[in-house]
Design a protein around this motif. Structure first.
Motif, PDB file in Angstrom:
ATOM      1  N   TRP A  28      10.852  -0.941  -7.853  1.00  0.00           N
ATOM      2  CA  TRP A  28      10.084  -1.474  -6.727  1.00  0.00           C
ATOM      3  C   TRP A  28      10.399  -2.957  -6.520  1.00  0.00           C
ATOM      4  O   TRP A  28      10.575  -3.400  -5.387  1.00  0.00           O
ATOM      5  CB  TRP A  28       8.578  -1.282  -6.947  1.00  0.00           C
ATOM      6  CG  TRP A  28       7.798  -1.610  -5.714  1.00  0.00           C
ATOM      7  CD1 TRP A  28       7.500  -0.771  -4.684  1.00  0.00           C
ATOM      8  CD2 TRP A  28       7.267  -2.887  -5.355  1.00  0.00           C
ATOM      9  NE1 TRP A  28       6.808  -1.443  -3.716  1.00  0.00           N
ATOM     10  CE2 TRP A  28       6.648  -2.750  -4.097  1.00  0.00           C
ATOM     11  CE3 TRP A  28       7.254  -4.128  -5.974  1.00  0.00           C
ATOM     12  CZ2 TRP A  28       6.021  -3.800  -3.454  1.00  0.00           C
ATOM     13  CZ3 TRP A  28       6.625  -5.177  -5.327  1.00  0.00           C
ATOM     14  CH2 TRP A  28       6.014  -5.012  -4.088  1.00  0.00           C
ATOM     15  N   CYS A  32      11.828  -3.440  -2.950  1.00  0.00           N
ATOM     16  CA  CYS A  32      10.741  -3.652  -1.998  1.00  0.00           C
ATOM     17  C   CYS A  32      10.157  -5.059  -1.968  1.00  0.00           C
ATOM     18  O   CYS A  32       9.539  -5.440  -0.976  1.00  0.00           O
ATOM     19  CB  CYS A  32       9.618  -2.650  -2.284  1.00  0.00           C
ATOM     20  SG  CYS A  32      10.145  -0.933  -2.228  1.00  0.00           S
ATOM     21  N   SER A  36       8.213  -7.185   1.221  1.00  0.00           N
ATOM     22  CA  SER A  36       6.776  -6.908   1.088  1.00  0.00           C
ATOM     23  C   SER A  36       5.920  -8.027   1.661  1.00  0.00           C
ATOM     24  O   SER A  36       6.300  -9.191   1.647  1.00  0.00           O
ATOM     25  CB  SER A  36       6.411  -6.712  -0.379  1.00  0.00           C
ATOM     26  OG  SER A  36       7.014  -5.560  -0.859  1.00  0.00           O
ATOM     27  N   ASP A  40       0.842  -7.006  -0.494  1.00  0.00           N
ATOM     28  CA  ASP A  40       1.520  -6.071  -1.394  1.00  0.00           C
ATOM     29  C   ASP A  40       2.030  -6.776  -2.639  1.00  0.00           C
ATOM     30  O   ASP A  40       1.984  -6.230  -3.741  1.00  0.00           O
ATOM     31  CB  ASP A  40       2.683  -5.373  -0.686  1.00  0.00           C
ATOM     32  CG  ASP A  40       2.226  -4.238   0.205  1.00  0.00           C
ATOM     33  OD1 ASP A  40       1.061  -3.803   0.088  1.00  0.00           O
ATOM     34  OD2 ASP A  40       3.044  -3.769   1.025  1.00  0.00           O
ATOM     35  N   ARG A  41       2.495  -7.988  -2.476  1.00  0.00           N
ATOM     36  CA  ARG A  41       2.970  -8.754  -3.627  1.00  0.00           C
ATOM     37  C   ARG A  41       1.825  -9.044  -4.593  1.00  0.00           C
ATOM     38  O   ARG A  41       1.977  -8.941  -5.801  1.00  0.00           O
ATOM     39  CB  ARG A  41       3.640 -10.048  -3.179  1.00  0.00           C
ATOM     40  CG  ARG A  41       4.981  -9.802  -2.513  1.00  0.00           C
ATOM     41  CD  ARG A  41       5.592 -11.086  -2.041  1.00  0.00           C
ATOM     42  NE  ARG A  41       6.914 -10.829  -1.459  1.00  0.00           N
ATOM     43  CZ  ARG A  41       7.795 -11.761  -1.209  1.00  0.00           C
ATOM     44  NH1 ARG A  41       7.519 -13.033  -1.457  1.00  0.00           N
ATOM     45  NH2 ARG A  41       8.976 -11.446  -0.702  1.00  0.00           N
ATOM     46  N   THR A  43      -0.882  -7.268  -4.893  1.00  0.00           N
ATOM     47  CA  THR A  43      -1.230  -5.978  -5.501  1.00  0.00           C
ATOM     48  C   THR A  43      -0.273  -5.654  -6.637  1.00  0.00           C
ATOM     49  O   THR A  43      -0.694  -5.177  -7.697  1.00  0.00           O
ATOM     50  CB  THR A  43      -1.209  -4.856  -4.438  1.00  0.00           C
ATOM     51  OG1 THR A  43      -2.142  -5.189  -3.406  1.00  0.00           O
ATOM     52  CG2 THR A  43      -1.564  -3.519  -5.031  1.00  0.00           C
ATOM     53  N   GLU A  69      -6.074  -0.266  -3.942  1.00  0.00           N
ATOM     54  CA  GLU A  69      -4.803  -0.854  -3.522  1.00  0.00           C
ATOM     55  C   GLU A  69      -3.725  -0.655  -4.586  1.00  0.00           C
ATOM     56  O   GLU A  69      -2.585  -0.316  -4.264  1.00  0.00           O
ATOM     57  CB  GLU A  69      -4.969  -2.337  -3.206  1.00  0.00           C
ATOM     58  CG  GLU A  69      -5.807  -2.597  -1.974  1.00  0.00           C
ATOM     59  CD  GLU A  69      -6.170  -4.058  -1.822  1.00  0.00           C
ATOM     60  OE1 GLU A  69      -6.140  -4.806  -2.821  1.00  0.00           O
ATOM     61  OE2 GLU A  69      -6.487  -4.455  -0.696  1.00  0.00           O
ATOM     62  N   LEU A  73      -0.289   1.657  -4.386  1.00  0.00           N
ATOM     63  CA  LEU A  73       1.020   1.134  -4.732  1.00  0.00           C
ATOM     64  C   LEU A  73       1.692   1.992  -5.804  1.00  0.00           C
ATOM     65  O   LEU A  73       2.889   2.260  -5.726  1.00  0.00           O
ATOM     66  CB  LEU A  73       0.941  -0.332  -5.188  1.00  0.00           C
ATOM     67  CG  LEU A  73       2.270  -1.009  -5.483  1.00  0.00           C
ATOM     68  CD1 LEU A  73       3.218  -0.953  -4.282  1.00  0.00           C
ATOM     69  CD2 LEU A  73       2.048  -2.458  -5.911  1.00  0.00           C
ATOM     70  N   ARG A  76       3.169   4.886  -4.043  1.00  0.00           N
ATOM     71  CA  ARG A  76       4.384   4.498  -3.310  1.00  0.00           C
ATOM     72  C   ARG A  76       5.555   4.299  -4.244  1.00  0.00           C
ATOM     73  O   ARG A  76       6.679   4.729  -3.961  1.00  0.00           O
ATOM     74  CB  ARG A  76       4.122   3.228  -2.496  1.00  0.00           C
ATOM     75  CG  ARG A  76       3.235   3.476  -1.295  1.00  0.00           C
ATOM     76  CD  ARG A  76       2.896   2.230  -0.501  1.00  0.00           C
ATOM     77  NE  ARG A  76       3.907   1.214  -0.446  1.00  0.00           N
ATOM     78  CZ  ARG A  76       3.641  -0.090  -0.344  1.00  0.00           C
ATOM     79  NH1 ARG A  76       2.396  -0.510  -0.309  1.00  0.00           N
ATOM     80  NH2 ARG A  76       4.612  -0.955  -0.280  1.00  0.00           N
TER      81      ARG A  76
END
Length: 82
Positions: A28, A32, A36, A40-41, A43, A69, A73, A76
């Motif tokens: 990830w 990603c 991101s 998201d970072r 998280t 959250e 993640l 994902r």
């Protein structure tokens, strides 16, 4: 913190002592992180603070993480192809 320094620090934190977790988290980070959002970072940073056994059980689908959250993640990350 500069981007390179932060990435090195995060890569180090991805090293969990369980190769499977290492590979999932590093995948990830490599694929990603750059694209991101800040949310998201953040998280991902919280995810890295999770205990290995809880994290592995969440990846296997045996348990859910308390934070929705981070659970999202995990789901994902688990779908990223090797």
């Amino acid at each position: 913190m500069s981007t390179d320094v932060e990435l090195k620090a995060l890569r180090w934190r991805c090293r969990r002592g369980m190769r499977e977790l290492d590979q999932l988290l590093e995948r990830w980070l490599d694929r990603c992180w750059a694209a991101s959002s800040d949310a998201d970072r953040e998280t991902f940073r919280r995810l890295l603070a999770t205990e290995d056994d809880k994290l592995w059980r969440a990846f296997l689908g045996h348990d859910r993480l308390d934070d929705d959250e981070t659970q999202t993640l995990v789901e994902r990350i688990a779908t990223l192809a090797p």
